[in-house]
Scaffold this active site. Structure first.
Site, mmCIF file in Angstrom:
data_model
loop_
_atom_site.group_PDB
_atom_site.id
_atom_site.type_symbol
_atom_site.label_atom_id
_atom_site.label_comp_id
_atom_site.label_asym_id
_atom_site.label_seq_id
_atom_site.Cartn_x
_atom_site.Cartn_y
_atom_site.Cartn_z
ATOM 1 N N ASP A 194 0.870 -1.174 0.000
ATOM 2 C CA ASP A 194 0.000 0.000 0.000
ATOM 3 C C ASP A 194 0.911 1.230 0.000
ATOM 4 O O ASP A 194 1.707 1.424 0.928
ATOM 5 C CB ASP A 194 -0.916 -0.013 1.239
ATOM 6 N N TYR A 217 -5.853 11.014 -3.089
ATOM 7 C CA TYR A 217 -6.113 12.387 -2.627
ATOM 8 C C TYR A 217 -5.051 12.937 -1.696
ATOM 9 O O TYR A 217 -5.199 14.022 -1.176
ATOM 10 C CB TYR A 217 -7.494 12.481 -1.969
ATOM 11 N N LYS A 218 -3.987 12.170 -1.447
ATOM 12 C CA LYS A 218 -2.938 12.639 -0.531
ATOM 13 C C LYS A 218 -1.860 13.363 -1.340
ATOM 14 O O LYS A 218 -2.130 14.406 -1.911
ATOM 15 C CB LYS A 218 -2.417 11.460 0.285
HETATM 16 C C1 PLP Z 1 -5.395 7.234 3.392
HETATM 17 C C2 PLP Z 1 -5.284 5.761 3.491
HETATM 18 C C3 PLP Z 1 -6.384 4.945 3.222
HETATM 19 C C4 PLP Z 1 -7.721 5.556 2.882
HETATM 20 O O1 PLP Z 1 -8.648 4.600 2.491
HETATM 21 P P1 PLP Z 1 -9.981 5.034 1.753
HETATM 22 O O2 PLP Z 1 -10.662 3.762 1.458
HETATM 23 O O3 PLP Z 1 -9.590 5.814 0.532
HETATM 24 O O4 PLP Z 1 -10.771 5.899 2.680
HETATM 25 C C5 PLP Z 1 -6.205 3.581 3.300
HETATM 26 N N1 PLP Z 1 -5.012 3.034 3.626
HETATM 27 C C6 PLP Z 1 -3.934 3.800 3.889
HETATM 28 C C7 PLP Z 1 -2.639 3.167 4.229
HETATM 29 C C8 PLP Z 1 -4.043 5.177 3.838
HETATM 30 O O5 PLP Z 1 -2.982 5.946 4.115
#
Ligand code: PLP
Length: 404
Positions: A194, A217-218
């Site tokens: 991830d 979105y980050k």
């Molecule tokens: C930001 C983030 C998410 C966000 O998950 P969404 O399903 O898009 O809300 C998931 N996993 C990690 C490691 C993140 O940093």
């Protein structure tokens, strides 16, 4: 305190300084939360208006063919591929990160159906742990959760899948991607990364990895709720099974056949109709990376985090730096522990320095190398020092809203 002019000089020598103008960051605001929601690239509203007015408003359903809507998720993936360091055609946008983790982990588990264990670590983002636990329950596997430092030792011949988040959302600790991927491959396990807190802030070496997912979105600035992305190595494009068979992964979706027949290619990870407006924003936002090499992002990110750590060590001794001091072991944010983290951050935000908090006691500061200025670090520490010296945090504004 280290002189402000030191940071002004760093900005003058910053080879990425030109990219700051590609974003709208409100005047006077010190924004250190691009690791949670990237700012608006200046050209995106115009593009979105065009998609709404012309593609949706006038061209209507013809846009699926005439304006590339059908291939848009793949076009986003092709823009992402160089940022992730993988070939075009192996990345696609869609769904949320949680759903992407679920689909990738389930597909990975099915590639190694003969083994029992899905391995992850306790520092993983909670939603990843929830999704992995769903996969374990539904695909008859055991989810094994170890300490981040114990991952290498826990990989063995029972391991079906290793699924880890590269950079820890709390501490900023970064896993040794190449070393862990090598160990997983050597043990015959399927490696899934991830990259939510990595892509857009650093170069990545995914060689040997099987799959990866990440957040739009980050650091990628795709907009609130932007679709996530998934990478699948080409060697699996004809063999992996999506846990949800849907028509967007059908070899001939418009044949409307009663039986599912999976397409060969990255499109196989798709399910149903994609949010075109969000994909259009994401696609357009990625132009902000034009002419920027991931290695340049990493160099600047290392410098930003190092300079911030130096400032905190010199001027904010009451805060404990929980992010690793060795740059190789950290991502692009720095977290400080303090028992009054919540009240201090609320006060700091009221002073126009935006970071965030994570339980139990962390103040988190993200440094997005694409647009961050070095003087922002100085401003943040200066305002924080002022708040501490005057005990302003004791009168912190009330918490508002559900989101921290
Ligand atoms: C930001 C983030 C998410 C966000 O998950 P969404 O399903 O898009 O809300 C998931 N996993 C990690 C490691 C993140 O940093």
């Amino acid at each position: 305190m280290i002189d402000r002019s030191h940071f002004e000089k760093l900005d003058q020598g910053d080879s990425l300084a030109f990219a700051r103008d590609r974003f709208r960051v409100p005047e006077g605001l010190v924004y250190l939360d691009g690791n949670s929601l990237g700012p608006l690239p200046t050209h995106v509203p115009g593009r979105l208006a065009q998609v709404a007015e012309v593609e949706w408003g006038q061209d209507l359903i013809r846009s699926w063919n005439a304006n590339g809507w059908w291939e848009l998720a793949r076009a986003v993936g092709d823009r992402l591929a160089p940022l992730i360091g993988v070939p075009a055609g192996s990345v696609i946008a869609g769904d949320t990160t949680t759903v992407a983790v679920y689909k990738a982990a389930a597909a990975a588990r099915r590639l190694r159906a003969d083994r029992a264990v899905i391995l992850t670590d306790s520092g993983n983002f909670p939603t990843d742990l929830y999704a992995l636990s769903s996969v374990a329950q539904q695909f008859d596997a055991i989810l094994k959760v170890v300490e981040p430092g114990e991952v290498l030792g826990a990989i063995g011949d029972h391991t079906a899948v290793v699924c880890l988040t590269h950079v820890d959302y709390r501490t900023g600790r970064r896993h040794d991607m190449a070393g862990i991927t090598r160990a997983a491959s050597a043990a015959g396990a399927v490696m899934v990364w991830d990259l939510s807190h990595s892509t857009g802030a650093m170069d990545l070496d995914l060689s040997g990895a099987d799959m990866a997912v990440g957040c739009g979105y980050k650091y990628l600035n795709g907009g609130p709720g932007a679709p996530a992305f998934t990478y699948v190595h080409e060697r699996h494009h004809e063999s992996f099974a999506n846990p949800i068979a849907g028509w967007w992964a059908h070899a001939e979706p418009f044949a409307m056949a009663p039986a599912f027949l999976a397409v060969n290619g990255i499109e196989r990870i798709q399910v149903g109709t994609q949010p075109i407006l969000s994909l259009a924003a994401f696609h357009s936002a990625l132009e902000a990376f034009d002419g920027v090499e991931p290695g340049d992002l990493r160099r600047k990110s290392e410098r930003l985090t190092s300079e911030f750590i130096d400032l905190v060590e010199a001027d904010l001794p009451e805060f404990e730096i929980v992010t690793p001091r060795n740059p190789d072991d950290r991502g692009s944010h720095v977290s400080l522990a303090h028992p009054e983290a919540n009240r201090i951050m609320r006060t700091l935000i009221a002073a126009d320095v935006i970071g965030d908090v994570r339980p139990p006691n962390l103040l988190r500061f993200g440094f997005a190398p694409l647009y961050q200025r070095f003087v922002d670090l100085w401003e943040a520490v200066d305002r924080l020092r002022h708040i501490m010296d005057n005990d302003h945090w004791r009168d912190a504004p009330d918490p508002r809203g559900a989101v921290t």
